[in-house]
Design a protein around this motif. Structure first.
Motif, short mmCIF file in Angstrom:
data_model
loop_
_atom_site.label_atom_id
_atom_site.label_comp_id
_atom_site.label_asym_id
_atom_site.label_seq_id
_atom_site.Cartn_x
_atom_site.Cartn_y
_atom_site.Cartn_z
N ARG A 197 -9.13 -1.40 -5.41
CA ARG A 197 -9.29 -2.81 -5.76
C ARG A 197 -8.30 -3.21 -6.85
NH1 ARG A 197 -11.18 -4.41 -10.72
NH2 ARG A 197 -13.10 -3.20 -10.52
N LYS A 198 -8.17 -2.36 -7.85
CA LYS A 198 -7.26 -2.70 -8.94
C LYS A 198 -5.82 -2.78 -8.44
CE LYS A 198 -9.86 -1.13 -12.97
NZ LYS A 198 -10.09 -0.02 -13.93
N ILE A 257 0.83 -1.21 0.00
CA ILE A 257 0.00 0.00 0.00
C ILE A 257 0.86 1.25 0.00
CG2 ILE A 257 -1.74 1.26 1.29
CD1 ILE A 257 -2.65 -1.54 2.28
N GLU A 258 0.61 2.07 -0.98
CA GLU A 258 1.41 3.27 -1.15
C GLU A 258 0.68 4.50 -0.59
OE1 GLU A 258 2.31 3.22 -5.30
OE2 GLU A 258 2.88 1.12 -5.18
N ILE A 318 -6.43 7.66 0.03
CA ILE A 318 -7.79 7.28 -0.35
C ILE A 318 -8.53 6.68 0.84
CG2 ILE A 318 -9.13 5.65 -1.73
CD1 ILE A 318 -7.17 5.99 -3.99
N MET A 319 -7.84 5.78 1.55
CA MET A 319 -8.47 5.12 2.69
C MET A 319 -8.90 6.13 3.74
SD MET A 319 -6.06 1.78 3.12
CE MET A 319 -5.85 0.63 1.76
N ARG A 355 -20.61 7.96 -4.57
CA ARG A 355 -19.47 8.85 -4.37
C ARG A 355 -18.18 8.05 -4.16
NH1 ARG A 355 -19.97 11.39 1.05
NH2 ARG A 355 -22.12 11.60 0.36
N LEU A 356 -18.27 6.91 -3.50
CA LEU A 356 -17.07 6.15 -3.14
C LEU A 356 -16.58 5.22 -4.26
CD1 LEU A 356 -17.72 5.11 0.57
CD2 LEU A 356 -16.86 7.25 -0.36
N MET A 357 -17.47 4.90 -5.17
CA MET A 357 -17.14 3.87 -6.16
C MET A 357 -15.79 4.09 -6.85
SD MET A 357 -18.68 1.11 -6.62
CE MET A 357 -18.52 0.59 -8.33
N GLY A 358 -15.57 5.29 -7.34
CA GLY A 358 -14.34 5.54 -8.08
C GLY A 358 -13.10 5.19 -7.28
N ASP A 359 -13.03 5.66 -6.06
CA ASP A 359 -11.87 5.39 -5.21
C ASP A 359 -11.75 3.90 -4.91
OD1 ASP A 359 -10.80 7.91 -5.00
OD2 ASP A 359 -11.96 8.47 -3.25
#
Lengths: 150, 150
Positions: free
Chosen positions: B143-144, A124-125, A131-132, B134-138
């Motif tokens: 996940r990727k 994790i960078e 983001i988290m 709102r959170l989906m993008g992040d």
DNA sequence: CTAATATAGTACGATGTCGTACTAATCAAG
DNA sequence: CTTGATTAGTACGACATCGTACTATATTAG
């Protein structure tokens, strides 16, 4: 694309799908960081007892961990066999028991934390930590709502 | 409170914890919306085949579902017994098989989707749909990244 | 072509989790 | 006090998932 009804439902669906995959991947990382025979859920119980204080009943721990009391009975048995906790009768309630951490349990947690942090650190960078941190507030709102309406 | 090192690690830890609980609660809702004997993971496989197209090999489905090929063998056996899919040898690869949806499988998925949507609709309010959108993008970014670095 | 390596799928056992049913103890109603 | 209802924990069976080991087919090296 944002018609009410079906479309919204699919968005909800997609959201839970992403959450599920992230959970699976992160759990897999955690599992690899723990010694053989110690399941992430076991670690989670010990961690909870350290953070929230021990001397709790199995059923309270089960509620906090979001598992059934059956599962907790089983998990506590494993942890007791490994010497990480002690389970004794509750002097104030003949039905209940109290779970306490042993020194070995606390030591195990310290070592495991270091191990896990190192693994997470490899993957994790800073960008993802940001983001988290940004998402946490909203996630807590969602979690509480789901928890209260299940 | 945002010193580098240990503190950041604990934030990562807390994030995965929230994700885990949300996943557990949403999976529980999904499980209750499905008929007896159909596990959320089974539904997820059918859903994947509808969305991404069928005629795929078990191992490709396993990779997409984030489970081992062992688990996929087992799940496909269940789905085949229920008549939701058919599994046949891959004519181009003597080792491989191809999974196809049956009409019953597609019909089951339609009915299940309606059922699940109704349940989610009972629990999830517009306010929470907004959060999810709102959170989906992040979440997708996270996940990727996790998926590529496991 | 043959041998070594890699890949798809299965078999088996172990484990975590859950649902149902049960026991024992506590609490509430009369 | 007694009875009925609730709660804590356990017992048992079912099932999803995983790890290791195995077979069969494909692919690559020589």
């Amino acid at each position: 694309m944002s018609k009410p009804g079906e479309a919204d439902g699919l968005e909800v669906f997609g959201f839970f799908n992403e959450v599920g995959i992230i959970n699976q991947l992160s759990t897999a990382i955690l599992a690899k960081s723990l010694p053989d025979g110690v399941h992430p859920s076991h670690f989670s119980i010990i961690n909870h007892l350290v953070r929230m204080g021990d001397g709790k009943s199995p059923i309270r721990i089960a509620a906090a961990m979001q598992v059934t009391k059956n599962t907790m009975t089983h998990s506590l048995k494993v942890l007791e066999e490994r010497g990480f906790i002690s389970v004794e009768p509750d002097p104030d309630d003949g039905r209940g028991k109290l779970v306490r951490l042993t020194e070995a349990g606390r030591a195990f947690r310290e070592a495991a934390i270091r191990n896990v942090m190192a693994r997470f650190g490899d993957v994790i960078e800073p960008e993802h930590r940001a983001i988290m941190a940004r998402l946490m507030g909203d996630l807590v709102v969602l979690r509480k709502h789901l928890d209260e309406n299940r």
